[in-house]
Design an enzyme around this catalytic site. Structure first.
Site, PDB file in Angstrom:
ATOM      1  N   CYS A   1      79.961  69.048  57.118  1.00  9.51           N
ATOM      2  CA  CYS A   1      80.420  69.058  58.506  1.00  9.51           C
ATOM      3  C   CYS A   1      81.849  68.561  58.556  1.00  9.51           C
ATOM      4  CB  CYS A   1      79.496  68.257  59.421  1.00  9.51           C
ATOM      5  SG  CYS A   1      79.586  66.483  59.302  1.00  9.51           S
TER       6      CYS A   1
ATOM      7  N   CYS B   1      76.941  64.577  55.838  1.00  9.04           N
ATOM      8  CA  CYS B   1      77.207  64.994  57.205  1.00  9.04           C
ATOM      9  C   CYS B   1      77.250  63.714  58.033  1.00  9.04           C
ATOM     10  CB  CYS B   1      76.098  65.932  57.678  1.00  9.04           C
ATOM     11  SG  CYS B   1      76.607  66.967  59.038  1.00  9.04           S
TER      12      CYS B   1
ATOM     13  N   CYS C   1      85.765  58.286  53.222  1.00  5.59           N
ATOM     14  CA  CYS C   1      84.505  58.134  52.490  1.00  5.59           C
ATOM     15  C   CYS C   1      84.561  56.904  51.594  1.00  5.59           C
ATOM     16  CB  CYS C   1      84.250  59.365  51.618  1.00  5.59           C
ATOM     17  SG  CYS C   1      83.878  60.853  52.552  1.00  5.59           S
TER      18      CYS C   1
END
Length: 180
Positions: A88, A12, A96
């Site tokens: 989220c 998140c 990422c």
């Protein structure tokens, strides 16, 4: 033959609420089969006290959690993840890191309980809803036949779990995510 332990990372943005709840649920419910972790792209540096309260109210351990960066999980010596699950929408939209080991990655959108305003009761109710959605999804995840699923099927099943409530589906009303 004993099934190996799978590493699961919940992501998140702030790593203070949803990812902490998910880590806590899997830490207990998946004990022995799964090692649960959580992190954030921009960690807040503290865990939201309502996340710990809701975990504790449901009999889950409340110790050992901290808000941390996802960078810890790409550093040398970090555990290699088998699964990375964003909880989220903003973290799902971010670039990422490249995860060692090429884990299965999926997005399970959960509304941010920390963004709810109003009374303390309203805020706690939001955390309870997030907990219940996560518990349901993690419960379904725990019943997947992991050793018999190929990478593509695993990814498809993980994505489907993230949409159970949206489609009014639950494991008990007709969707079978456990087929081989």
């Amino acid at each position: 033959m004993t099934e190996r332990t799978y590493n699961v990372l919940f992501l998140c943005t702030g790593n203070s609420a949803r990812s902490i709840l998910a880590e806590g649920i899997l830490r207990r419910d998946g004990q022995g089969r799964f090692a649960a972790y959580s992190a954030g792209s921009q960690p807040k540096g503290m865990v939201n006290p309502l996340a710990l309260k809701v975990l504790g109210d449901h009999g889950y351990p409340t110790d050992g959690y901290r808000s941390k960066s996802w960078d810890e999980f790409v550093a040398p010596g970090a555990p290699v993840m088998d699964f990375v699950l964003t909880v989220c929408d903003s973290a799902a939209g971010e670039v990422c890191p490249v995860w060692p080991g090429h884990p299965s990655i999926a997005h399970w959108s959960i509304e941010d309980p920390a963004a709810v305003g109003g009374s303390d009761a309203n805020k706690e109710q939001a955390f309870l809803r997030a907990f219940e959605f996560l518990k349901s999804r993690i419960g379904t995840f725990l019943h997947l036949p992991l050793v018999s699923l190929d990478r593509f099927t695993m990814g498809t099943r993980l994505q489907a779990i993230g949409h159970l409530e949206e489609a009014g589906m639950t494991p008990s009303n007709g969707i079978d995510l456990h087929q081989r």
